[in-house]
Design a protein around this motif. Structure first.
Motif, PDB file in Angstrom:
ATOM      1  N   ALA A   1       0.830  -1.211   0.000  1.00 52.81           N
ATOM      2  CA  ALA A   1       0.000   0.000   0.000  1.00 52.81           C
ATOM      3  C   ALA A   1       0.861   1.256   0.000  1.00 52.81           C
ATOM      4  O   ALA A   1       0.604   2.218  -0.732  1.00 52.81           O
ATOM      5  CB  ALA A   1      -0.911  -0.023   1.214  1.00 52.81           C
ATOM      6  N   ALA A   2       1.952   1.203   0.847  1.00 53.14           N
ATOM      7  CA  ALA A   2       2.833   2.378   0.899  1.00 53.14           C
ATOM      8  C   ALA A   2       3.546   2.583  -0.433  1.00 53.14           C
ATOM      9  O   ALA A   2       3.757   3.712  -0.896  1.00 53.14           O
ATOM     10  CB  ALA A   2       3.846   2.208   2.026  1.00 53.14           C
ATOM     11  N   HIS A   3       3.958   1.457  -1.055  1.00 46.26           N
ATOM     12  CA  HIS A   3       4.633   1.560  -2.358  1.00 46.26           C
ATOM     13  C   HIS A   3       3.718   2.175  -3.396  1.00 46.26           C
ATOM     14  O   HIS A   3       4.157   3.012  -4.215  1.00 46.26           O
ATOM     15  CB  HIS A   3       5.087   0.158  -2.794  1.00 46.26           C
ATOM     16  CG  HIS A   3       5.822   0.167  -4.097  1.00 46.26           C
ATOM     17  ND1 HIS A   3       7.074   0.693  -4.254  1.00 46.26           N
ATOM     18  CD2 HIS A   3       5.440  -0.286  -5.326  1.00 46.26           C
ATOM     19  CE1 HIS A   3       7.467   0.584  -5.500  1.00 46.26           C
ATOM     20  NE2 HIS A   3       6.473  -0.032  -6.185  1.00 46.26           N
ATOM     21  N   LEU A   4       2.463   1.763  -3.336  1.00 43.36           N
ATOM     22  CA  LEU A   4       1.498   2.339  -4.275  1.00 43.36           C
ATOM     23  C   LEU A   4       1.332   3.836  -4.044  1.00 43.36           C
ATOM     24  O   LEU A   4       1.189   4.615  -4.981  1.00 43.36           O
ATOM     25  CB  LEU A   4       0.149   1.618  -4.162  1.00 43.36           C
ATOM     26  CG  LEU A   4       0.146   0.149  -4.632  1.00 43.36           C
ATOM     27  CD1 LEU A   4      -1.224  -0.480  -4.319  1.00 43.36           C
ATOM     28  CD2 LEU A   4       0.463   0.052  -6.104  1.00 43.36           C
ATOM     29  N   GLU A   5       1.402   4.202  -2.785  1.00 40.70           N
ATOM     30  CA  GLU A   5       1.210   5.616  -2.461  1.00 40.70           C
ATOM     31  C   GLU A   5       2.475   6.442  -2.761  1.00 40.70           C
ATOM     32  O   GLU A   5       2.394   7.587  -3.204  1.00 40.70           O
ATOM     33  CB  GLU A   5       0.827   5.757  -0.982  1.00 40.70           C
ATOM     34  CG  GLU A   5      -0.558   5.177  -0.660  1.00 40.70           C
ATOM     35  CD  GLU A   5      -0.886   5.307   0.819  1.00 40.70           C
ATOM     36  OE1 GLU A   5       0.009   5.811   1.539  1.00 40.70           O
ATOM     37  OE2 GLU A   5      -1.968   4.912   1.234  1.00 40.70           O
ATOM     38  N   THR A   6       3.710   5.887  -2.485  1.00 41.11           N
ATOM     39  CA  THR A   6       4.973   6.670  -2.615  1.00 41.11           C
ATOM     40  C   THR A   6       5.614   6.564  -4.000  1.00 41.11           C
ATOM     41  O   THR A   6       6.584   7.271  -4.298  1.00 41.11           O
ATOM     42  CB  THR A   6       6.001   6.202  -1.585  1.00 41.11           C
ATOM     43  OG1 THR A   6       6.243   4.809  -1.781  1.00 41.11           O
ATOM     44  CG2 THR A   6       5.479   6.434  -0.172  1.00 41.11           C
ATOM     45  N   SER A   7       5.166   5.626  -4.832  1.00 42.38           N
ATOM     46  CA  SER A   7       5.794   5.450  -6.137  1.00 42.38           C
ATOM     47  C   SER A   7       5.806   6.729  -6.968  1.00 42.38           C
ATOM     48  O   SER A   7       6.858   7.116  -7.514  1.00 42.38           O
ATOM     49  CB  SER A   7       5.087   4.316  -6.895  1.00 42.38           C
ATOM     50  OG  SER A   7       5.646   4.156  -8.170  1.00 42.38           O
ATOM     51  N   PRO A   8       4.698   7.485  -7.090  1.00 43.37           N
ATOM     52  CA  PRO A   8       4.759   8.754  -7.841  1.00 43.37           C
ATOM     53  C   PRO A   8       5.718   9.760  -7.223  1.00 43.37           C
ATOM     54  O   PRO A   8       6.422  10.485  -7.914  1.00 43.37           O
ATOM     55  CB  PRO A   8       3.333   9.258  -7.812  1.00 43.37           C
ATOM     56  CG  PRO A   8       2.509   8.048  -7.551  1.00 43.37           C
ATOM     57  CD  PRO A   8       3.317   7.168  -6.646  1.00 43.37           C
ATOM     58  N   VAL A   9       5.726   9.741  -5.870  1.00 47.21           N
ATOM     59  CA  VAL A   9       6.619  10.694  -5.192  1.00 47.21           C
ATOM     60  C   VAL A   9       8.088  10.357  -5.475  1.00 47.21           C
ATOM     61  O   VAL A   9       8.928  11.229  -5.717  1.00 47.21           O
ATOM     62  CB  VAL A   9       6.322  10.693  -3.673  1.00 47.21           C
ATOM     63  CG1 VAL A   9       7.277  11.639  -2.944  1.00 47.21           C
ATOM     64  CG2 VAL A   9       4.893  11.085  -3.405  1.00 47.21           C
ATOM     65  N   LEU A  10       8.410   9.057  -5.410  1.00 47.95           N
ATOM     66  CA  LEU A  10       9.787   8.634  -5.683  1.00 47.95           C
ATOM     67  C   LEU A  10      10.212   8.971  -7.109  1.00 47.95           C
ATOM     68  O   LEU A  10      11.336   9.395  -7.365  1.00 47.95           O
ATOM     69  CB  LEU A  10       9.932   7.136  -5.420  1.00 47.95           C
ATOM     70  CG  LEU A  10       9.851   6.704  -3.962  1.00 47.95           C
ATOM     71  CD1 LEU A  10       9.869   5.183  -3.856  1.00 47.95           C
ATOM     72  CD2 LEU A  10      10.984   7.304  -3.156  1.00 47.95           C
ATOM     73  N   GLU A  11       9.309   8.718  -8.021  1.00 50.36           N
ATOM     74  CA  GLU A  11       9.626   9.044  -9.412  1.00 50.36           C
ATOM     75  C   GLU A  11       9.882  10.541  -9.575  1.00 50.36           C
ATOM     76  O   GLU A  11      10.822  10.969 -10.264  1.00 50.36           O
ATOM     77  CB  GLU A  11       8.485   8.589 -10.320  1.00 50.36           C
ATOM     78  CG  GLU A  11       8.351   7.073 -10.421  1.00 50.36           C
ATOM     79  CD  GLU A  11       7.194   6.675 -11.300  1.00 50.36           C
ATOM     80  OE1 GLU A  11       6.498   7.595 -11.786  1.00 50.36           O
ATOM     81  OE2 GLU A  11       6.999   5.468 -11.532  1.00 50.36           O
ATOM     82  N   GLU A  12       9.017  11.336  -8.924  1.00 48.05           N
ATOM     83  CA  GLU A  12       9.205  12.796  -8.993  1.00 48.05           C
ATOM     84  C   GLU A  12      10.506  13.206  -8.329  1.00 48.05           C
ATOM     85  O   GLU A  12      11.260  14.062  -8.845  1.00 48.05           O
ATOM     86  CB  GLU A  12       8.027  13.481  -8.332  1.00 48.05           C
ATOM     87  CG  GLU A  12       8.098  15.005  -8.445  1.00 48.05           C
ATOM     88  CD  GLU A  12       6.882  15.665  -7.800  1.00 48.05           C
ATOM     89  OE1 GLU A  12       6.855  16.903  -7.817  1.00 48.05           O
ATOM     90  OE2 GLU A  12       6.002  14.941  -7.316  1.00 48.05           O
ATOM     91  N   ALA A  13      10.848  12.555  -7.190  1.00 55.08           N
ATOM     92  CA  ALA A  13      12.108  12.875  -6.498  1.00 55.08           C
ATOM     93  C   ALA A  13      13.311  12.491  -7.344  1.00 55.08           C
ATOM     94  O   ALA A  13      14.323  13.217  -7.417  1.00 55.08           O
ATOM     95  CB  ALA A  13      12.149  12.162  -5.152  1.00 55.08           C
ATOM     96  N   SER A  14      13.239  11.329  -8.003  1.00 47.65           N
ATOM     97  CA  SER A  14      14.332  10.905  -8.871  1.00 47.65           C
ATOM     98  C   SER A  14      14.546  11.887 -10.020  1.00 47.65           C
ATOM     99  O   SER A  14      15.683  12.234 -10.353  1.00 47.65           O
ATOM    100  CB  SER A  14      14.029   9.505  -9.414  1.00 47.65           C
ATOM    101  OG  SER A  14      15.032   9.092 -10.297  1.00 47.65           O
ATOM    102  N   GLU A  15      13.450  12.339 -10.581  1.00 46.25           N
ATOM    103  CA  GLU A  15      13.556  13.321 -11.658  1.00 46.25           C
ATOM    104  C   GLU A  15      14.170  14.622 -11.152  1.00 46.25           C
ATOM    105  O   GLU A  15      15.013  15.243 -11.823  1.00 46.25           O
ATOM    106  CB  GLU A  15      12.162  13.564 -12.249  1.00 46.25           C
ATOM    107  CG  GLU A  15      12.159  14.453 -13.468  1.00 46.25           C
ATOM    108  CD  GLU A  15      12.868  13.805 -14.644  1.00 46.25           C
ATOM    109  OE1 GLU A  15      13.390  14.551 -15.510  1.00 46.25           O
ATOM    110  OE2 GLU A  15      12.938  12.547 -14.695  1.00 46.25           O
ATOM    111  N   LEU A  16      13.726  15.000  -9.942  1.00 46.64           N
ATOM    112  CA  LEU A  16      14.294  16.233  -9.360  1.00 46.64           C
ATOM    113  C   LEU A  16      15.795  16.077  -9.088  1.00 46.64           C
ATOM    114  O   LEU A  16      16.576  17.019  -9.277  1.00 46.64           O
ATOM    115  CB  LEU A  16      13.545  16.569  -8.061  1.00 46.64           C
ATOM    116  CG  LEU A  16      12.098  17.036  -8.224  1.00 46.64           C
ATOM    117  CD1 LEU A  16      11.443  17.233  -6.864  1.00 46.64           C
ATOM    118  CD2 LEU A  16      12.034  18.342  -9.022  1.00 46.64           C
ATOM    119  N   LEU A  17      16.196  14.900  -8.632  1.00 46.64           N
ATOM    120  CA  LEU A  17      17.623  14.674  -8.387  1.00 46.64           C
ATOM    121  C   LEU A  17      18.424  14.762  -9.678  1.00 46.64           C
ATOM    122  O   LEU A  17      19.535  15.308  -9.721  1.00 46.64           O
ATOM    123  CB  LEU A  17      17.818  13.308  -7.731  1.00 46.64           C
ATOM    124  CG  LEU A  17      17.365  13.188  -6.275  1.00 46.64           C
ATOM    125  CD1 LEU A  17      17.496  11.743  -5.787  1.00 46.64           C
ATOM    126  CD2 LEU A  17      18.181  14.113  -5.377  1.00 46.64           C
TER     127      LEU A  17
END
Length: 700
Positions: A123-139
């Motif tokens: 459930a957490a992965h489903l919720e944080t996956s967009p955030v992680l992708e956005e963070a990776s792009e920001l990095l």
């Protein structure tokens, strides 16, 4: 095995108790069955077996007393112990089972927890996956921005000059020091590297940076140009060391050939004024401003002799030129290669200036040539004053020797300055002009001198010696040759260079003196010419650069000596009355008929031949003295003696030929007289008895 051991022990003990030997006991036991079988198996067992040894070792460790009760109960005890041990193991396994049950419960609880955690993680992965992708792009974007920042920083550090650096390059308030040259070097490096930017798609940035940098670099070169000019004004070459900063500045400024040449022009102009003022002070003892300089001894006041005056002027010029060369050679010789490289780089960057260089190799920088040209321009003012002053000296003096000595002195310094400044120089041109002027004055004075001789009104001296004007000319020539002998000329061209001088200072006098012989009769004319030639030869002989002219004089002396030999020979034949006899015998051949006809000739008649013999006898005793008297005015006794001896030798040869003809004629006459049997008359030899041997003795 323990039972077997006990049985064996028991049987052994039993046999021992009844006193039966062991073998007998064994036999008895074998008969009893099954005991015997048992005993036999025991006895047949190998005690080397490791299992038996281990069992016996265990029994020993249990400290069991070996008695009947123990032997009976040992098996039971062992089995009891085994049972107890198994019971203990079972109890322990019971505890283990209980523990395993608890562990199983714990593992099941953990599995349930893991399943719950998996659900939460999913459930957490489903919720944080967009955030992680956005963070990776920001990095990634952050990394790109940081890279661009580093590139921008490096670009600015390499291509963008700070305001402070621009101020150092363009401001005249900032000194020209090591920092200035470092900043200028960086600016030129930026210019070079901008070519890389021009090769990219976006050329605007490169053009802007290059334009700004070029502006700063040009300003820096203008500042360096003005600074070098200022330093040149205060530069003291009396202490001939150019500071390292000026040398470095010139080396850098050479990249701008036009500015570099302008600096050299400015420097040469300034040095020309300084050297001209110094030369004026050396001549007059006063500065250009009119102030008297007591430290200088004026050349015009100390050198009263024209030759010394010219020598002092040339010596000062040479000293000033050498000092100038020594002061400037540090600039052009030690840094010549660097200056050449910078000038070539500047011309490569300024292709519009290459068209004025002429040929392709004409623009190459030569340090020695540049030094010579600069020094020559520095002394150009001195050369003008020197040309004026020395020219006045040459024109104002009408002494022939003085004119030649000045020309010779000018030649010496011209050769010296050629080695110092090269073949092409304004100073050398001035010296060459002055030398030619002095030689022209010398030739003019010599022509005037020859023209004033008035040969037509003069006669040869009574003693037939050299005339006074020839003696004076030879004396003058001696002074000229001594001057030339001490001059600085190449050994291979000494004689060739002196030929024009001989043509002007010697040949006219000799020719004029020989013309006086036209009014003399033989042998006085030849004697007079020989005397003049001998005098000239004695003057030219000591010098090695007159060999060809000496050979010409010697040939002339030999020609005149030949004429004197002929004269003396004629004198001998005439005084000895030999000439008529020889003339009469000239057509007579050696044939019998011709020889016989000699007695019929008038000259060989008895009276005539007797008279000729008497004349010969009268002449011979004083013949040599009379002949030498003819040459008494000849000033060389050896030459006179050689001439007379040669003439006497010719006379003796003719006499011997006459003698042979007379002997042959007498022989033919005797043969003819025998045939005819006529009365014999006196022979020719009786009438003319002298022999050739006697003549040689008397004339020796």
């Amino acid at each position: 095995m323990a039972t077997d051991y006990l049985v064996s022990k028991r049987v052994t003990n039993l046999g021992d108790s009844v006193g039966i030997p062991s073998e007998a006991t064994t036999l008895q036991a074998s008969r009893s069955n099954p005991l015997s079988t048992k005993v036999t198996s025991v006895l047949s067992a190998s005690y080397a077996d490791s299992d038996i040894r281990d069992a016996l070792s265990l029994l020993d460790k249990r400290n069991i007393t070996n008695n009947a009760e123990t032997r009976r109960n040992i098996r039971l005890d062992v089995q009891k112990e085994v049972i107890e041990s198994n019971g203990e193991i079972i109890r322990e396994f019971g505890h283990v089972a209980e523990q395993l049950k608890r562990i199983g419960l714990t593992v099941a609880s953990l599995n349930r927890g893991c399943e719950e955690m998996k659900l939460h993680i999913s459930a957490a992965h489903l919720e944080t996956s967009p955030v992680l992708e956005e963070a990776s792009e920001l990095l990634k974007q952050k990394e790109q921005v940081e890279t661009k920042q580093k590139l921008l920083k490096a670009f600015n550090a390499h291509f963008i000059m700070s305001e402070e650096d621009i101020y150092i390059l363009n401001s005249t308030a900032e000194p020209v020091n090591d920092r200035f040259f470092a900043v200028l070097s960086r600016a030129k490096k930026i210019q070079t590297d901008c070519e890389i930017l021009l090769g990219t798609e976006n050329q605007r940035l490169g053009l802007e940076i290059m334009g700004q940098t070029s502006k700063n670099v040009n300003g820096a070169f203008q500042k360096l140009y003005r600074w070098i000019q200022h330093e040149f004004k205060s530069l003291n070459l009396e202490n001939p060391q150019i500071s390292a900063s000026i040398r470095r500045g010139l080396r850098v400024l050479a990249e701008r050939p036009s500015l570099f040449q302008s600096c050299l022009d400015f420097f040469s102009e300034a040095r020309e004024h300084v050297l001209s003022d110094s030369f004026y002070t050396a001549l007059t003892g006063r500065k250009v401003s009119g102030e008297e300089d007591t430290s200088v001894k004026p050349i015009e006041l100390s050198a009263h002799d024209p030759l010394r005056y010219v020598g002092d002027i040339l010596a000062w010029t040479h000293s000033a030129t050498v000092s100038e060369c020594e002061a400037l050679e540090v600039l052009f010789i030690s840094d010549g290669d660097e200056i050449a490289k910078e000038i070539q780089a500047g011309r490569d960057n300024e292709p519009w200036n290459r068209a004025s260089d002429g040929e392709e190799g004409a623009g190459l920088f030569d340090g020695i040539k540049a030094l010579n040209e600069l020094v020559d321009r520095d002394v150009a003012g001195v050369a003008r004053v020197l040309r004026q002053r020395v020219g006045q000296v040459i024109q104002s003096h009408e002494e022939t020797i003085m004119a030649y000595k000045i020309a010779n002195l000018l030649n010496f310094y011209r050769v010296t300055f050629t080695k110092l400044l090269g073949a092409e120089s304004l100073l050398l041109e001035s010296l060459a002009t002055l030398e030619e002027s002095a030689l022209r004055q010398f030739r003019a004075l010599m022509r005037d001198r020859v023209a004033s001789l008035r040969i037509d009104t003069q006669t040869a001296p009574h003693d037939l010696g050299p005339p006074d004007f020839l003696k004076e000319g030879l004396k003058q020539l001696t002074a000229i040759m001594k001057t030339y002998d001490s001059s600085f000329t190449a050994d291979g061209s000494r004689e060739a260079d002196f030929i024009p001088i001989l043509e002007e200072a010697f040949q006219p006098f000799l020719t004029s003196s020989e013309k006086l012989a036209d009014h003399l009769a033989a042998p006085e004319d030849s004697i007079y010419k020989i005397n003049c030639l001998i005098a000239a030869r004695s003057i030219l002989g000591p010098f090695d650069f007159t060999m060809k002219r000496l050979a010409i004089l010697q040939n002339s002396i030999e020609e005149q000596s030949t004429l004197l030999v002929e004269y003396q020979y004629t004198f001998f034949r005439r005084k000895a009355a030999l000439q008529p006899l020889l003339d009469a015998l000239a057509p007579i051949r050696n044939t019998p008929e011709d020889l016989a006809s000699i007695r019929s000739l008038e000259e060989f008649q008895s009276d005539a031949l007797t008279q000729a013999s008497q004349t010969l006898d009268d002449f011979l005793p004083s013949a040599l003295m009379d002949a030498m008297e003819n040459l008494k005015n000849l000033q060389s006794s050896p030459i006179g003696r050689d001439i007379t001896e040669e003439a006497a030798e010719n006379f003796c040869e003719d006499f011997e030929k006459l003698e042979e003809k007379l002997v042959a004629a007498d022989r033919e006459w005797e043969q003819l007289a025998d045939k005819e049997s006529s009365t014999r008359t006196r022979s020719l030899r009786e009438l003319y008895p002298r022999t050739g041997g006697e003549i040689r003795v008397l004339l020796s």
